[in-house]
Motif scaffolding. Structure first.
Motif, PDB file in Angstrom:
ATOM      1  N   UNK A 205      29.538  38.275  40.981  1.00 50.69           N
ATOM      2  CA  UNK A 205      29.033  36.946  41.326  1.00 50.69           C
ATOM      3  C   UNK A 205      30.082  36.132  42.072  1.00 50.69           C
ATOM      4  N   UNK A 206      31.332  36.188  41.596  1.00 50.67           N
ATOM      5  CA  UNK A 206      32.392  35.414  42.255  1.00 50.67           C
ATOM      6  C   UNK A 206      32.628  35.911  43.678  1.00 50.67           C
ATOM      7  N   UNK A 207      32.560  37.231  43.865  1.00 55.10           N
ATOM      8  CA  UNK A 207      32.778  37.774  45.207  1.00 55.10           C
ATOM      9  C   UNK A 207      31.720  37.242  46.175  1.00 55.10           C
ATOM     10  N   UNK A 208      30.461  37.246  45.746  1.00 55.64           N
ATOM     11  CA  UNK A 208      29.372  36.818  46.630  1.00 55.64           C
ATOM     12  C   UNK A 208      29.367  35.304  46.813  1.00 55.64           C
ATOM     13  N   UNK A 209      29.416  34.564  45.701  1.00 52.61           N
ATOM     14  CA  UNK A 209      29.285  33.110  45.779  1.00 52.61           C
ATOM     15  C   UNK A 209      30.522  32.450  46.364  1.00 52.61           C
TER      16      UNK A 209
END
Length: 429
Positions: A205-209
């Motif tokens: 999630x952190x990578x995408x967001x």
């Protein structure tokens, strides 16, 4: 490369069967079980609900497994589930409840297959060949979209809708057999010591967001998929009950529309090379989206031909968009995060599909299929807005750097360089 050709052959077999079912399964509900529009929408929602329900953990699970055996097992599950429909029809015990169950099971298997498939391709091809590889896969998918519905409609007319679904089961069996022939071995992923499923999901999630371009791609694609689900939930009801088409004609209309997708797959690579990968992501949906308005107009003028034309142009843009944005995602992401990145984006982008299907079914049930299609078409006009409001509108090409700063433009100087590149005559060379 032999392994990539086998991957293509497996994709062709599975996609062909799936697009036969795209026509046959709703026709089972409409013709055999006399289902109202909302139940047809609910069936479409069941097919895609898994992306919303298990999309995030699926990525973490896929990153812990070898991708190829997982895809083969997913094909086996989908083949067995689809084969149960003609078996139940022959025994005269087929119900809507079984159709919902089959849709849910195949949807879960498809989540794992698709996440593994997109994460497996970078193991076979170097980064510089990903656009070409994804273009070839989109060509296969679009070819199946062109031939599958037409053949599916013919099979429904010849054999009846339930027996036509057997073609999907056969397609998944052939896909599994082709995949078993791939010789390239994957190293077994080694999970980080003490890593938990929750932590791994959070990392994806952190990578995408944390990356502006991935965020805007997620929003744009999620909106487009919501509206596509509205279309899928209502088009069979509209074509059968409003335009009065027979099953064979329904298949031909959907095949004619899908021909635009095939053309999109063929031109996506050359267009990205000439205009720039960032530009083509924006232009593909900006130019083709308004043609969705032809769907509701087809009741009053042009009929099935106008409906097919609208679908063809919209699908052309969608495929060009997909080739460009999927290739960007694969090149951007480190290998250990591919499963989680793809699953996170699938959750955000495909999680809207069951919501769109329910909305389409409810609109068609309450106000009629034409009104549902009109709302859908107007919605397509809004799809490019997130892209127009993002840094992407100033870019010609997408950044190679995986950092959020590179995607955001890293300050005024980088933004000015992006604008200069986008406006220079050389950018079109």
């Amino acid at each position: 490369m032999r392994d990539f050709r086998l991957l293509l052959a497996g994709a062709a077999a599975g996609q062909f069967g799936a697009h036969v079912t795209l026509v046959a399964l709703p026709l089972v509900a409409v013709l055999e079980l006399d289902a109202p529009a909302f139940q047809v929408g609910l069936l479409t929602a069941a097919e895609t609900a898994a992306f919303l329900l298990i999309g995030l953990p699926a990525g973490a699970w896929v990153d812990r497994m070898r991708k190829l055996p997982l895809m083969i097992r997913a094909d086996a599950v989908r083949a067995l589930a689809m084969a149960s429909i003609p078996a139940a029809a022959v025994a005269d015990v087929l119900t809507m409840a079984q159709l919902y169950a089959v849709a849910l099971v195949t949807g879960v298997a498809t989540v794992f297959f698709d996440v593994a498939h997109q994460s497996f391709l970078p193991h076979l091809l170097p980064k510089e060949h990903l656009v070409r590889g994804n273009g070839a896969l989109e060509t296969v998918r679009s070819s199946a979209q062109v031939t599958g519905p037409g053949i599916g409609g013919g099979l429904v007319q010849l054999l009846g809708a339930p027996l036509a679904v057997a073609a999907d089961a056969l397609g998944y069996v052939l896909s599994a057999l082709f995949l078993r022939g791939i010789a390239r071995t994957e190293p077994r992923p080694e999970p980080a010591p003490g890593a938990s499923l929750r932590a791994e999901i959070g990392e994806g999630l952190r990578f995408v967001l944390g990356r502006p371009l991935l965020r805007v791609i997620a929003v744009t694609t999620g909106l487009g998929n919501f509206l596509t689900a509205v279309l899928m939930a209502t088009q069979t009801v509209y074509l059968v009950r409003v335009l009065g088409l027979a099953p064979g004609a329904v298949g031909l209309v959907l095949s004619a529309g899908a021909a635009g997708g095939l053309l999109g797959a063929l031109v996506a690579g050359p267009l990205a090379a000439r205009l720039g990968q960032a530009r083509i992501i924006l232009l593909s949906v900006l130019v083709t989206g308004p043609f969705a308005l032809l769907w509701p107009l087809s009741e009053r003028v042009g009929g099935a031909a106008l409906f097919a034309l609208g679908s063809g142009v919209v699908f052309l843009g969608a495929v060009v968009y997909n080739v460009a944005q999927v290739s960007f995602r694969q090149a951007l992401c480190p290998p250990r995060l591919l499963g989680r990145m793809n699953a996170t984006l699938r959750f955000l982008m495909w999680g809207t599909l069951p919501l769109g299907a329910l909305a389409g079914g409810a609109l068609a049930d309450g106000f009629g299929a034409r009104t549902a299609l009109l709302c859908c078409a107007v919605g397509f006009l809004a799809v490019p807005l997130p892209l127009l409001l993002s840094p992407l509108r100033r870019m010609r090409d997408l950044p190679d750097d995986a950092t959020p700063e590179a995607e955001a433009g890293a300050g005024p100087k980088a933004e000015a360089e992006a604008v200069r590149d986008a406006d220079s005559p050389a950018a079109l060379g």
